[in-house]
Design an enzyme around this catalytic site. Structure first.
Site, PDB file in Angstrom:
ATOM      1  N   LYS A  50      24.039  -8.618 -56.981  1.00 26.25           N
ATOM      2  CA  LYS A  50      23.375  -9.968 -56.808  1.00 26.25           C
ATOM      3  C   LYS A  50      24.214 -11.087 -56.465  1.00 26.25           C
ATOM      4  O   LYS A  50      23.952 -11.880 -55.810  1.00 26.25           O
ATOM      5  CB  LYS A  50      22.613 -10.468 -58.032  1.00 26.25           C
ATOM      6  CG  LYS A  50      21.147  -9.744 -58.323  1.00 26.25           C
ATOM      7  CD  LYS A  50      20.484 -10.302 -59.643  1.00 26.25           C
ATOM      8  CE  LYS A  50      19.236  -9.792 -59.489  1.00 26.25           C
ATOM      9  NZ  LYS A  50      19.197  -8.346 -60.150  1.00 26.25           N
TER      10      LYS A  50
ATOM     11  N   GLU B 182      15.356 -19.530 -59.808  1.00 24.25           N
ATOM     12  CA  GLU B 182      14.448 -19.098 -60.913  1.00 24.25           C
ATOM     13  C   GLU B 182      15.022 -17.762 -61.439  1.00 24.25           C
ATOM     14  O   GLU B 182      15.446 -17.035 -60.543  1.00 24.25           O
ATOM     15  CB  GLU B 182      13.080 -19.419 -60.406  1.00 24.25           C
ATOM     16  CG  GLU B 182      12.374 -18.070 -60.049  1.00 24.25           C
ATOM     17  CD  GLU B 182      13.001 -17.749 -58.628  1.00 24.25           C
ATOM     18  OE1 GLU B 182      13.436 -16.208 -58.480  1.00 24.25           O
ATOM     19  OE2 GLU B 182      13.085 -18.284 -57.739  1.00 24.25           O
TER      20      GLU B 182
ATOM     21  N   SER C 264      23.326   0.008 -58.425  1.00 30.19           N
ATOM     22  CA  SER C 264      23.302  -1.445 -58.004  1.00 30.19           C
ATOM     23  C   SER C 264      24.036  -2.070 -59.268  1.00 30.19           C
ATOM     24  O   SER C 264      24.362  -3.477 -58.830  1.00 30.19           O
ATOM     25  CB  SER C 264      21.744  -1.608 -58.007  1.00 30.19           C
ATOM     26  OG  SER C 264      20.930  -1.343 -59.161  1.00 30.19           O
TER      27      SER C 264
HETATM   28  C1  LIG Z   1      18.166  -7.644 -60.057  1.00 32.61           C
HETATM   29  C2  LIG Z   1      18.580  -6.237 -60.185  1.00 32.61           C
HETATM   30  C3  LIG Z   1      17.725  -5.056 -59.236  1.00 32.61           C
HETATM   31  C4  LIG Z   1      16.571  -5.533 -58.564  1.00 32.61           C
HETATM   32  O1  LIG Z   1      16.553  -6.218 -57.435  1.00 32.61           O
HETATM   33  P1  LIG Z   1      16.501  -5.659 -56.070  1.00 32.61           P
HETATM   34  O2  LIG Z   1      16.226  -7.131 -55.351  1.00 32.61           O
HETATM   35  O3  LIG Z   1      15.357  -4.922 -55.597  1.00 32.61           O
HETATM   36  O4  LIG Z   1      17.990  -5.129 -55.622  1.00 32.61           O
HETATM   37  C5  LIG Z   1      18.199  -3.698 -59.176  1.00 32.61           C
HETATM   38  N1  LIG Z   1      19.419  -3.293 -59.976  1.00 32.61           N
HETATM   39  C6  LIG Z   1      20.125  -4.390 -60.818  1.00 32.61           C
HETATM   40  C7  LIG Z   1      21.303  -4.048 -61.373  1.00 32.61           C
HETATM   41  C8  LIG Z   1      19.628  -5.644 -60.668  1.00 32.61           C
HETATM   42  O5  LIG Z   1      20.265  -6.594 -61.515  1.00 32.61           O
END
Ligand SMILES: *Cc1c(COP(=O)(O)O)cnc(C)c1O
Length: 393
Positions: A87, A109, A377
């Site tokens: 993020k 938000e 992610s």
């Molecule tokens: C917020 C988040 C997501 C989901 O958000 P996307 O916009 O779909 O990437 C996925 N993995 C993690 C670790 C997150 O914090």
């Protein structure tokens, strides 16, 4: 209601917003075109990405998992980026853009709080004021992240309206933006919402796939991977991982949504696999709605996937047959979470565990010996309370 022709991905996307939101959206679009391609902006963002965020993140070949599955499994380690997830790629970029636009104040938000923390981090680093709207129920549920935001100097404003969750926080943030647009940038957290946000967030997250492609080709003598797999909530980490590979038609792109408990009739977050066309938060996309067109609540054990809509570009890629989308339930994700912990010594986020789970449970559909890149992610430290609750560990 207003709508522009640009900002469409096939039939999806657009700008379905009240008249009052048009001026800041148009201003943002103009600023993107003017500021982001400039050498000064690119150089500054590049430096922040390298020295503050810690990019490039590694592309890691998993020895244990690859032996177990008979396929080569690679992880793009976004869990090693500053703040522990992808993020921050987006929030640092948007905060820097806001600064160049002469806007001293960021609003955001947040539901689970991860995007709020990433925005507060970017604001602190660049010396911007930061206000984060959060449903009052989420403020109670996510006290760790609320404390993080406060430590980073952000003001967290609990929203008492409606269901007191993300949906109401979005409305509060939009009202703030309309009133304070001269001084304020609205830092949106995923590839969702009205044009130009899906493009802006994609361009900032595309660094994931750009790096992964370069790293893979360097290690593998110029070859491309067989498949890229990423979890899909709003869709930003997945679009970020896919974008560079979209023109390479031989590379399979797989997005994995959350099926929740997986039981019939229960809430889930499988927007692309089970949703229908509709307008949500300013864009025409796919979403979860009942037969009267009311948006349905979503559910997933992974808070970051718990969203009833999805970025319009994913709906476009799905309709065009360029990307495939599947879903994985809570139990499968929790199993994959434990497998990665024990096999590779990495505690993944529950969101990322969905991508992993799809590969573990569908390895047979991947030719033996082929190379799969999974976008990891985020890291799982934030999920330890839920893990204790559901696994008792
Ligand atoms: C917020 C988040 C997501 C989901 O958000 P996307 O916009 O779909 O990437 C996925 N993995 C993690 C670790 C997150 O914090």
């Amino acid at each position: 209601m207003q709508m522009l022709k640009k900002g469409y991905f096939g039939d999806f996307g657009g700008r379905f917003v009240p008249e009052l939101l048009m001026p800041p959206l148009i201003e943002l679009e103009e600023a993107m075109d003017r500021i982001m391609p400039s050498p000064i902006f690119k150089e500054e963002l590049g430096r922040i990405m390298a020295d503050f965020v810690g990019r490039p993140t590694p592309l890691y070949h998993c020895q244990g998992l690859s032996e177990m599955l008979g396929r080569n499994i690679w992880l793009k380690r976004e869990d090693l980026a500053h703040t522990g997830a992808h993020k921050v790629n987006n929030t640092m970029g948007q905060a820097l853009l806001a600064k160049h636009m002469g806007k001293p104040r960021l609003i955001a938000e947040t539901g689970a709080g991860q995007h709020g923390v990433a925005t507060a981090t970017a604001a602190a680093m660049l010396g911007l004021e930061c206000v984060v709207y959060m449903g009052s129920i989420d403020v109670k549920r996510q006290s760790h992240n609320v404390r993080r935001m406060k430590l980073l100097g952000a003001e967290v404003r609990p929203v008492e309206a409606g269901t007191k969750t993300l949906k109401d926080a979005i409305n509060a943030a939009l009202r703030d933006w309309i009133a304070e647009q001269r001084t304020t940038h609205y830092c949106l957290g995923s590839v969702t919402g009205a044009h130009p946000f899906p493009l802006l967030v994609r361009d900032l997250q595309a660094v994931i796939g750009r790096e992964a492609k370069r790293q893979f080709m360097e290690k593998m003598g110029g070859k491309l991977p067989y498949m890229i797999v990423a979890c899909v909530g709003g869709g930003s980490n997945a679009i970020g991982a896919f974008h560079e590979f979209v023109p390479h038609k031989e590379v399979r792109l797989v997005g994995v949504e959350a099926a929740g408990t997986g039981e019939l009739g229960c809430y889930h977050s499988a927007t692309l696999t089970k949703g229908e066309h509709g307008v949500l938060h300013g864009a025409l996309t796919k979403l979860l709605q009942d037969k009267h067109g009311q948006v349905e609540p979503s559910h997933s054990v992974a808070a970051g996937l718990d969203y009833p809509g999805v970025g319009p570009e994913h709906a476009g890629l799905q309709a065009a047959g360029r990307a495939e989308y599947y879903c994985v339930n809570d139990t499968q994700a929790l199993n994959a979470f434990q497998v990665l912990c024990r096999t590779e010594g990495i505690i993944p986020a529950l969101e990322s565990s969905h991508a992993l789970a799809w590969v573990l449970d569908n390895a047979e559909s991947i030719p033996r010996g082929e190379h799969v890149i999974i976008n990891l992610s985020g890291r799982g430290d934030k999920d330890l309370d839920i893990i204790e609750e559901v696994l008792g560990i």
